[in-house]
Design a protein around this motif. Structure first.
Motif, PDB file in Angstrom:
ATOM      1  N   GLU A  54       6.740   8.419 -12.067  1.00  0.00           N
ATOM      2  CA  GLU A  54       5.489   7.565 -11.366  1.00  0.00           C
ATOM      3  C   GLU A  54       6.158   5.952 -11.576  1.00  0.00           C
ATOM      4  O   GLU A  54       6.449   5.270 -10.687  1.00  0.00           O
ATOM      5  N   GLU A  55       6.573   5.615 -12.733  1.00  0.00           N
ATOM      6  CA  GLU A  55       7.268   4.331 -13.166  1.00  0.00           C
ATOM      7  C   GLU A  55       8.467   4.069 -12.064  1.00  0.00           C
ATOM      8  O   GLU A  55       8.702   3.184 -11.480  1.00  0.00           O
ATOM      9  N   LYS A  56       9.334   5.154 -12.068  1.00  0.00           N
ATOM     10  CA  LYS A  56      10.533   5.134 -11.223  1.00  0.00           C
ATOM     11  C   LYS A  56      10.181   4.918  -9.674  1.00  0.00           C
ATOM     12  O   LYS A  56      10.857   4.127  -9.107  1.00  0.00           O
ATOM     13  N   ALA A  57       9.139   5.420  -9.308  1.00  0.00           N
ATOM     14  CA  ALA A  57       8.697   5.441  -7.971  1.00  0.00           C
ATOM     15  C   ALA A  57       8.187   4.066  -7.574  1.00  0.00           C
ATOM     16  O   ALA A  57       8.554   3.375  -6.695  1.00  0.00           O
ATOM     17  N   ILE A  58       7.390   3.459  -8.384  1.00  0.00           N
ATOM     18  CA  ILE A  58       7.034   2.132  -8.307  1.00  0.00           C
ATOM     19  C   ILE A  58       8.066   1.001  -8.310  1.00  0.00           C
ATOM     20  O   ILE A  58       8.073   0.057  -7.538  1.00  0.00           O
ATOM     21  N   GLU A  59       8.925   1.319  -9.145  1.00  0.00           N
ATOM     22  CA  GLU A  59      10.433   0.454  -9.320  1.00  0.00           C
ATOM     23  C   GLU A  59      10.866   0.538  -8.033  1.00  0.00           C
ATOM     24  O   GLU A  59      11.548  -0.621  -7.534  1.00  0.00           O
ATOM     25  N   PHE A  97      -0.753   4.978  -8.660  1.00  0.00           N
ATOM     26  CA  PHE A  97      -0.037   3.817  -8.495  1.00  0.00           C
ATOM     27  C   PHE A  97      -1.220   2.568  -8.672  1.00  0.00           C
ATOM     28  O   PHE A  97      -0.698   1.304  -8.703  1.00  0.00           O
ATOM     29  N   ASP A  98      -2.367   3.023  -8.630  1.00  0.00           N
ATOM     30  CA  ASP A  98      -3.524   1.961  -8.930  1.00  0.00           C
ATOM     31  C   ASP A  98      -3.458   1.188  -9.954  1.00  0.00           C
ATOM     32  O   ASP A  98      -3.846  -0.095  -9.848  1.00  0.00           O
ATOM     33  N   ILE A  99      -2.467   1.571 -11.231  1.00  0.00           N
ATOM     34  CA  ILE A  99      -2.507   0.707 -12.438  1.00  0.00           C
ATOM     35  C   ILE A  99      -1.618  -0.170 -12.330  1.00  0.00           C
ATOM     36  O   ILE A  99      -1.561  -1.016 -13.017  1.00  0.00           O
ATOM     37  N   VAL A 125       0.643  -1.051   0.056  1.00  0.00           N
ATOM     38  CA  VAL A 125      -0.019  -0.018   0.233  1.00  0.00           C
ATOM     39  C   VAL A 125       0.974   1.052   0.008  1.00  0.00           C
ATOM     40  O   VAL A 125       1.797   1.445   0.689  1.00  0.00           O
ATOM     41  N   VAL A 126       0.708   2.209  -0.946  1.00  0.00           N
ATOM     42  CA  VAL A 126       1.409   3.302  -1.018  1.00  0.00           C
ATOM     43  C   VAL A 126       0.673   4.441   0.114  1.00  0.00           C
ATOM     44  O   VAL A 126      -0.458   4.480   0.048  1.00  0.00           O
ATOM     45  N   ILE A 127       1.717   5.175   0.427  1.00  0.00           N
ATOM     46  CA  ILE A 127       1.017   6.355   1.356  1.00  0.00           C
ATOM     47  C   ILE A 127       1.579   7.491   0.693  1.00  0.00           C
ATOM     48  O   ILE A 127       2.825   7.709   0.487  1.00  0.00           O
ATOM     49  N   ASP A 139       0.326  -3.788 -10.636  1.00  0.00           N
ATOM     50  CA  ASP A 139      -0.353  -4.886  -9.846  1.00  0.00           C
ATOM     51  C   ASP A 139       0.308  -4.947  -8.557  1.00  0.00           C
ATOM     52  O   ASP A 139      -0.351  -5.555  -7.540  1.00  0.00           O
ATOM     53  N   SER A 140       1.673  -4.387  -8.476  1.00  0.00           N
ATOM     54  CA  SER A 140       2.072  -4.631  -7.166  1.00  0.00           C
ATOM     55  C   SER A 140       1.631  -3.706  -5.950  1.00  0.00           C
ATOM     56  O   SER A 140       1.572  -3.906  -4.803  1.00  0.00           O
ATOM     57  N   CYS A 141       0.839  -2.762  -6.432  1.00  0.00           N
ATOM     58  CA  CYS A 141       0.147  -1.662  -5.670  1.00  0.00           C
ATOM     59  C   CYS A 141      -1.282  -1.971  -5.376  1.00  0.00           C
ATOM     60  O   CYS A 141      -2.159  -2.077  -6.290  1.00  0.00           O
ATOM     61  N   ILE A 142      -1.486  -2.299  -3.889  1.00  0.00           N
ATOM     62  CA  ILE A 142      -2.966  -2.807  -3.798  1.00  0.00           C
ATOM     63  C   ILE A 142      -3.707  -1.662  -3.046  1.00  0.00           C
ATOM     64  O   ILE A 142      -5.121  -1.920  -2.445  1.00  0.00           O
ATOM     65  N   GLY A 143      -3.037  -0.450  -3.114  1.00  0.00           N
ATOM     66  CA  GLY A 143      -4.017   0.765  -2.857  1.00  0.00           C
ATOM     67  C   GLY A 143      -3.335   1.836  -2.541  1.00  0.00           C
ATOM     68  O   GLY A 143      -2.112   1.714  -2.249  1.00  0.00           O
ATOM     69  N   THR A 144      -3.749   2.993  -2.420  1.00  0.00           N
ATOM     70  CA  THR A 144      -3.083   4.511  -1.864  1.00  0.00           C
ATOM     71  C   THR A 144      -3.967   4.941  -0.764  1.00  0.00           C
ATOM     72  O   THR A 144      -4.999   5.003  -0.708  1.00  0.00           O
ATOM     73  N   LEU A 145      -3.156   5.112   0.150  1.00  0.00           N
ATOM     74  CA  LEU A 145      -3.533   5.688   1.634  1.00  0.00           C
ATOM     75  C   LEU A 145      -3.299   7.064   1.517  1.00  0.00           C
ATOM     76  O   LEU A 145      -1.969   7.503   1.432  1.00  0.00           O
ATOM     77  N   SER A 146      -4.106   8.186   1.890  1.00  0.00           N
ATOM     78  CA  SER A 146      -3.852   9.550   1.914  1.00  0.00           C
ATOM     79  C   SER A 146      -3.485   9.786   3.483  1.00  0.00           C
ATOM     80  O   SER A 146      -4.525   9.529   4.431  1.00  0.00           O
TER      81      SER A 146
END
Length: 155
Positions: free
Chosen positions: A142-147, A19-21, A6-8, A23-30
């Motif tokens: 954004e892709e760099k961050a997910i990486e 990041f919802d697109i 989960v991304v915060i 697979d590795s991210c199951i959600g974003t929390l604010s």
């Protein structure tokens, strides 16, 4: 099998990454973050990413808002993985203020140029141990961050 996370995202983050697109991210929390804009749940004490959307925003951080920015960098030294991800390339930074959102009529009042800004960032990398990553655009940033998130979760 890849671990999911989960991304915060900091509550003050305007028009942030999505990041919802992935697979590795199951959600974003604010959530209000004291430092930076993004981290992942369970790794809040190790990982922090600060996003810089434009060269104009960076110019503000190195100028008018320098004290706040340096205080943030200071806090970032306590993280094992501190990053600043820029949604613009180094060559675009070097052309500043050309290509920025700052109107041409205001350029003569600017006290900095791209070369100065790059040097300043380099000094900050050395002094605070923060890794600064330049990307071509918002999407590649954004892709760099997910990486980075995936690498740290797998570590």
């Amino acid at each position: 099998r890849m671990s999911k996370f989960v991304v915060i995202q900091d509550t003050r983050e305007k028009n942030g990454w999505n990041f919802d697109i992935y697979d590795s991210c199951i959600g974003t929390l604010s959530k209000g973050l004291k430092t930076g804009d993004y981290t992942i749940e369970g790794r809040e004490d190790f990982l922090i990413i600060e996003r810089k959307a434009t060269t104009a925003e960076l110019a503000l951080n190195l100028g008018k808002k320098r004290m706040q920015f340096e205080a943030e960098l200071e806090r970032m030294t306590f993280f094992q993985y501190p990053y600043i991800i820029c949604e613009f390339s180094e060559s675009r930074l070097m052309q500043f203020p050309r290509g920025s959102s700052i109107p041409k009529r205001r350029w003569r009042y600017l006290r900095m140029n791209g070369k100065f800004m790059r040097k300043k960032l380099h000094d900050y990398e050395e002094k605070y141990g923060v890794e600064i990553i330049f990307c071509e655009n918002r999407h590649s940033a954004e892709e760099k961050a997910i990486e980075i998130f995936e690498k740290i979760v797998e570590a």
